[in-house]
Design an enzyme around this catalytic site. Sequence first.
Site, short mmCIF file in Angstrom:
data_model
loop_
_atom_site.label_atom_id
_atom_site.label_comp_id
_atom_site.label_asym_id
_atom_site.label_seq_id
_atom_site.Cartn_x
_atom_site.Cartn_y
_atom_site.Cartn_z
N GLU A 191 0.39 3.54 -3.15
CA GLU A 191 -1.00 4.01 -3.23
C GLU A 191 -1.33 5.05 -2.15
O GLU A 191 -2.08 5.98 -2.39
CB GLU A 191 -1.90 2.79 -3.05
CG GLU A 191 -3.32 2.96 -3.45
CD GLU A 191 -4.02 1.61 -3.42
OE1 GLU A 191 -4.99 1.50 -2.66
OE2 GLU A 191 -3.58 0.68 -4.12
N ASP A 192 -0.77 4.88 -0.95
CA ASP A 192 -1.18 5.68 0.20
C ASP A 192 -0.17 6.70 0.70
O ASP A 192 -0.44 7.40 1.67
CB ASP A 192 -1.52 4.75 1.38
CG ASP A 192 -2.72 3.85 1.10
OD1 ASP A 192 -3.46 4.13 0.14
OD2 ASP A 192 -2.90 2.86 1.83
N ASP A 242 0.80 -1.23 0.00
CA ASP A 242 0.00 0.00 0.00
C ASP A 242 0.84 1.28 0.00
O ASP A 242 0.28 2.38 -0.01
CB ASP A 242 -0.93 0.03 1.22
CG ASP A 242 -2.18 -0.84 1.04
OD1 ASP A 242 -2.59 -1.05 -0.12
OD2 ASP A 242 -2.73 -1.30 2.06
#
Length: 168
Positions: A59-60, A56
């Site tokens: 993406e984050d 992640d």
Amino acid sequence: LISMKERAIQFATEAHGDQARKYCGSPYITHPIAVAKIVESVEHTEEMVVAAILHDVVEDTPVTIDEIETEFGPVVAELVHFLTDVSVLADGNRAHRKQLDCEHNAKGPAGAQTIKVADLIHNSSDIVVQDPKFWKTYKIEKLNTLNMLDKADPVLKERAMRQIMGSK
């Protein structure tokens, strides 16, 4: 000398900073570590475990795939690439965005697909309990994703299917 896995945990912990899990409020890093443990329960490589920890980050956080490749090599970078959502809000409604992301996941190698299934397993265990209303939508999305992940580890896929089908 610290292992690549330990380096990944440090890297992801720093990248996610003070982000917290949506439902329980625990530090975000608990999720990628849990996903990595699920990956470790089936046939896996060191790169798969590291990519699970980093899945992640792009993406984050502001971290890029290029930074992942520099730090952890091209194999980990490729896995993380196929685990990173490609859709943006401008792509339309949630259903359309999730379909784009699902198609992207389905193009990934077996290792990325296996990590994606582990991610679904861990996320589903939270959502089914914490947000039963959203679970109805999430369950359909996850079934669609699982059906497209034809190279994922069959043991994890079966576990994910049982988890989804056994929930209200």
